[in-house]
Motif scaffolding. Structure first.
Motif, PDB file in Angstrom:
ATOM      1  N   ALA A 136       0.848  -1.200   0.000  1.00  0.00           N
ATOM      2  CA  ALA A 136       0.000   0.000   0.000  1.00  0.00           C
ATOM      3  C   ALA A 136       0.882   1.248   0.000  1.00  0.00           C
ATOM      4  O   ALA A 136       2.039   1.217   0.439  1.00  0.00           O
ATOM      5  CB  ALA A 136      -0.922  -0.003   1.217  1.00  0.00           C
ATOM      6  N   LEU A 137       0.330   2.345  -0.470  1.00  0.00           N
ATOM      7  CA  LEU A 137       1.070   3.608  -0.461  1.00  0.00           C
ATOM      8  C   LEU A 137       1.413   4.006   0.975  1.00  0.00           C
ATOM      9  O   LEU A 137       0.580   3.835   1.875  1.00  0.00           O
ATOM     10  CB  LEU A 137       0.231   4.715  -1.095  1.00  0.00           C
ATOM     11  CG  LEU A 137      -0.016   4.622  -2.591  1.00  0.00           C
ATOM     12  CD1 LEU A 137      -1.027   5.674  -3.029  1.00  0.00           C
ATOM     13  CD2 LEU A 137       1.283   4.785  -3.348  1.00  0.00           C
ATOM     14  N   PRO A 138       2.595   4.522   1.195  1.00  0.00           N
ATOM     15  CA  PRO A 138       2.976   4.927   2.554  1.00  0.00           C
ATOM     16  C   PRO A 138       2.017   5.933   3.176  1.00  0.00           C
ATOM     17  O   PRO A 138       1.731   5.858   4.374  1.00  0.00           O
ATOM     18  CB  PRO A 138       4.368   5.537   2.370  1.00  0.00           C
ATOM     19  CG  PRO A 138       4.908   4.855   1.158  1.00  0.00           C
ATOM     20  CD  PRO A 138       3.720   4.649   0.261  1.00  0.00           C
ATOM     21  N   THR A 139       1.496   6.867   2.384  1.00  0.00           N
ATOM     22  CA  THR A 139       0.557   7.845   2.939  1.00  0.00           C
ATOM     23  C   THR A 139      -0.741   7.182   3.376  1.00  0.00           C
ATOM     24  O   THR A 139      -1.318   7.543   4.400  1.00  0.00           O
ATOM     25  CB  THR A 139       0.251   8.955   1.919  1.00  0.00           C
ATOM     26  OG1 THR A 139      -0.160   8.350   0.684  1.00  0.00           O
ATOM     27  CG2 THR A 139       1.468   9.833   1.678  1.00  0.00           C
ATOM     28  N   ARG A 140      -1.187   6.200   2.625  1.00  0.00           N
ATOM     29  CA  ARG A 140      -2.402   5.463   2.989  1.00  0.00           C
ATOM     30  C   ARG A 140      -2.165   4.669   4.279  1.00  0.00           C
ATOM     31  O   ARG A 140      -3.004   4.627   5.163  1.00  0.00           O
ATOM     32  CB  ARG A 140      -2.794   4.537   1.839  1.00  0.00           C
ATOM     33  CG  ARG A 140      -4.060   3.741   2.071  1.00  0.00           C
ATOM     34  CD  ARG A 140      -4.374   2.930   0.810  1.00  0.00           C
ATOM     35  NE  ARG A 140      -5.486   2.050   0.984  1.00  0.00           N
ATOM     36  CZ  ARG A 140      -6.761   2.381   0.841  1.00  0.00           C
ATOM     37  NH1 ARG A 140      -7.075   3.615   0.512  1.00  0.00           N
ATOM     38  NH2 ARG A 140      -7.719   1.502   1.011  1.00  0.00           N
ATOM     39  N   ARG A 141      -0.995   4.042   4.375  1.00  0.00           N
ATOM     40  CA  ARG A 141      -0.652   3.284   5.577  1.00  0.00           C
ATOM     41  C   ARG A 141      -0.562   4.209   6.791  1.00  0.00           C
ATOM     42  O   ARG A 141      -1.025   3.872   7.886  1.00  0.00           O
ATOM     43  CB  ARG A 141       0.670   2.551   5.373  1.00  0.00           C
ATOM     44  CG  ARG A 141       0.605   1.462   4.316  1.00  0.00           C
ATOM     45  CD  ARG A 141       1.965   0.844   4.062  1.00  0.00           C
ATOM     46  NE  ARG A 141       2.411   0.108   5.248  1.00  0.00           N
ATOM     47  CZ  ARG A 141       3.666  -0.296   5.406  1.00  0.00           C
ATOM     48  NH1 ARG A 141       4.585  -0.053   4.498  1.00  0.00           N
ATOM     49  NH2 ARG A 141       4.002  -0.953   6.497  1.00  0.00           N
ATOM     50  N   ALA A 142       0.033   5.381   6.598  1.00  0.00           N
ATOM     51  CA  ALA A 142       0.166   6.338   7.699  1.00  0.00           C
ATOM     52  C   ALA A 142      -1.213   6.815   8.172  1.00  0.00           C
ATOM     53  O   ALA A 142      -1.459   6.907   9.377  1.00  0.00           O
ATOM     54  CB  ALA A 142       1.030   7.520   7.260  1.00  0.00           C
ATOM     55  N   GLN A 143      -2.092   7.099   7.236  1.00  0.00           N
ATOM     56  CA  GLN A 143      -3.457   7.505   7.611  1.00  0.00           C
ATOM     57  C   GLN A 143      -4.170   6.376   8.335  1.00  0.00           C
ATOM     58  O   GLN A 143      -4.907   6.611   9.295  1.00  0.00           O
ATOM     59  CB  GLN A 143      -4.258   7.900   6.369  1.00  0.00           C
ATOM     60  CG  GLN A 143      -3.883   9.237   5.801  1.00  0.00           C
ATOM     61  CD  GLN A 143      -4.712   9.540   4.575  1.00  0.00           C
ATOM     62  OE1 GLN A 143      -4.721   8.774   3.612  1.00  0.00           O
ATOM     63  NE2 GLN A 143      -5.417  10.649   4.615  1.00  0.00           N
ATOM     64  N   ALA A 144      -3.971   5.155   7.877  1.00  0.00           N
ATOM     65  CA  ALA A 144      -4.602   4.006   8.520  1.00  0.00           C
ATOM     66  C   ALA A 144      -4.099   3.860   9.957  1.00  0.00           C
ATOM     67  O   ALA A 144      -4.880   3.527  10.859  1.00  0.00           O
ATOM     68  CB  ALA A 144      -4.339   2.735   7.718  1.00  0.00           C
ATOM     69  N   LEU A 145      -2.827   4.113  10.190  1.00  0.00           N
ATOM     70  CA  LEU A 145      -2.292   4.037  11.548  1.00  0.00           C
ATOM     71  C   LEU A 145      -2.890   5.104  12.449  1.00  0.00           C
ATOM     72  O   LEU A 145      -3.225   4.830  13.607  1.00  0.00           O
ATOM     73  CB  LEU A 145      -0.768   4.161  11.526  1.00  0.00           C
ATOM     74  CG  LEU A 145      -0.021   2.913  11.088  1.00  0.00           C
ATOM     75  CD1 LEU A 145       1.436   3.235  10.800  1.00  0.00           C
ATOM     76  CD2 LEU A 145      -0.145   1.823  12.127  1.00  0.00           C
ATOM     77  N   SER A 146      -3.012   6.308  11.943  1.00  0.00           N
ATOM     78  CA  SER A 146      -3.625   7.376  12.731  1.00  0.00           C
ATOM     79  C   SER A 146      -5.057   7.021  13.104  1.00  0.00           C
ATOM     80  O   SER A 146      -5.481   7.209  14.244  1.00  0.00           O
ATOM     81  CB  SER A 146      -3.605   8.698  11.954  1.00  0.00           C
ATOM     82  OG  SER A 146      -2.292   9.104  11.713  1.00  0.00           O
ATOM     83  N   ALA A 147      -5.787   6.502  12.140  1.00  0.00           N
ATOM     84  CA  ALA A 147      -7.171   6.110  12.380  1.00  0.00           C
ATOM     85  C   ALA A 147      -7.242   4.910  13.318  1.00  0.00           C
ATOM     86  O   ALA A 147      -8.123   4.836  14.182  1.00  0.00           O
ATOM     87  CB  ALA A 147      -7.865   5.798  11.057  1.00  0.00           C
ATOM     88  N   LEU A 148      -6.321   3.974  13.165  1.00  0.00           N
ATOM     89  CA  LEU A 148      -6.295   2.795  14.028  1.00  0.00           C
ATOM     90  C   LEU A 148      -6.126   3.200  15.489  1.00  0.00           C
ATOM     91  O   LEU A 148      -6.787   2.645  16.377  1.00  0.00           O
ATOM     92  CB  LEU A 148      -5.166   1.857  13.596  1.00  0.00           C
ATOM     93  CG  LEU A 148      -5.004   0.571  14.398  1.00  0.00           C
ATOM     94  CD1 LEU A 148      -6.242  -0.322  14.241  1.00  0.00           C
ATOM     95  CD2 LEU A 148      -3.765  -0.181  13.935  1.00  0.00           C
ATOM     96  N   ALA A 149      -5.267   4.161  15.742  1.00  0.00           N
ATOM     97  CA  ALA A 149      -5.072   4.638  17.114  1.00  0.00           C
ATOM     98  C   ALA A 149      -6.374   5.210  17.674  1.00  0.00           C
ATOM     99  O   ALA A 149      -6.698   5.004  18.843  1.00  0.00           O
ATOM    100  CB  ALA A 149      -3.965   5.683  17.154  1.00  0.00           C
ATOM    101  N   LEU A 150      -7.134   5.886  16.838  1.00  0.00           N
ATOM    102  CA  LEU A 150      -8.406   6.465  17.281  1.00  0.00           C
ATOM    103  C   LEU A 150      -9.465   5.400  17.517  1.00  0.00           C
ATOM    104  O   LEU A 150     -10.221   5.464  18.482  1.00  0.00           O
ATOM    105  CB  LEU A 150      -8.923   7.457  16.233  1.00  0.00           C
ATOM    106  CG  LEU A 150      -8.136   8.741  16.071  1.00  0.00           C
ATOM    107  CD1 LEU A 150      -8.575   9.473  14.817  1.00  0.00           C
ATOM    108  CD2 LEU A 150      -8.310   9.613  17.303  1.00  0.00           C
ATOM    109  N   VAL A 151      -9.533   4.438  16.625  1.00  0.00           N
ATOM    110  CA  VAL A 151     -10.599   3.437  16.651  1.00  0.00           C
ATOM    111  C   VAL A 151     -10.320   2.333  17.671  1.00  0.00           C
ATOM    112  O   VAL A 151     -11.210   1.920  18.408  1.00  0.00           O
ATOM    113  CB  VAL A 151     -10.789   2.823  15.241  1.00  0.00           C
ATOM    114  CG1 VAL A 151     -11.715   1.639  15.268  1.00  0.00           C
ATOM    115  CG2 VAL A 151     -11.318   3.878  14.288  1.00  0.00           C
TER     116      VAL A 151
END
Length: 155
Positions: free
Chosen positions: A75-90
């Motif tokens: 996956a694109l690094p930016t997509r992975r980074a956004q997913a990590l930020s969201a994962l921390a929230l969820v």
């Protein structure tokens, strides 16, 4: 001719709206396919940021999807980074394993690592942030990872 009354009306409007926040958002009741589509749509959004409350509203069912995307090396690094930020929230503290692994993964793209560091600090209780980030503070080869970890400890 209409411009003056319209201008007067706009200038007389209050500058701030009354607060409408009545508490934490409710979790959306989405079918698995709808949840996957919503997560994908949120991760593709570039013009309008997705608020933390919008991510949280997806509920804990979004965590496995976000974890999968964050760990996907294709996956694109930016997509992975956004997913990590969201994962921390969820997912909160239950995401700390994935966040810690990706924060310390030297082969991971920088954007992914920095997002993981910030996420790990966010899901760790304030009294334990320094302990959780200590391996990065002393062992990360990349100075930018060490600096981000230091900033998170400082917050």
């Amino acid at each position: 001719m209409l411009a003056l009354p319209l201008l007067a009306l706009l200038l007389s409007a209050p500058l701030t709206a009354a607060p409408t926040d009545v508490g934490p958002p409710l979790c959306l009741a989405l079918a698995p396919a709808e949840l996957r589509q919503r997560v994908d749509a949120y991760l593709r959004t570039i013009d309008v940021p997705i608020s933390p409350d919008e991510w949280r509203a997806l509920g804990p069912g979004a965590a496995p999807l976000l974890d999968e995307i964050a760990r996907d090396g294709n996956a694109l690094p930016t997509r992975r980074a956004q997913a990590l930020s969201a994962l921390a929230l969820v997912a909160g503290e239950s995401a700390s394993g994935t966040l810690a692994r990706l924060a310390s993964a030297d082969e991971a793209p920088l954007a992914v690592r920095l997002s993981a560091v910030r996420g790990l600090a966010a899901v760790t209780s304030p009294g334990r942030v320094a302990e959780a980030l200590r391996p990065l503070l002393v062992g990360a080869a990349d100075v930018r990872v060490r600096a981000t970890a230091a900033r998170q400890v400082g917050h």
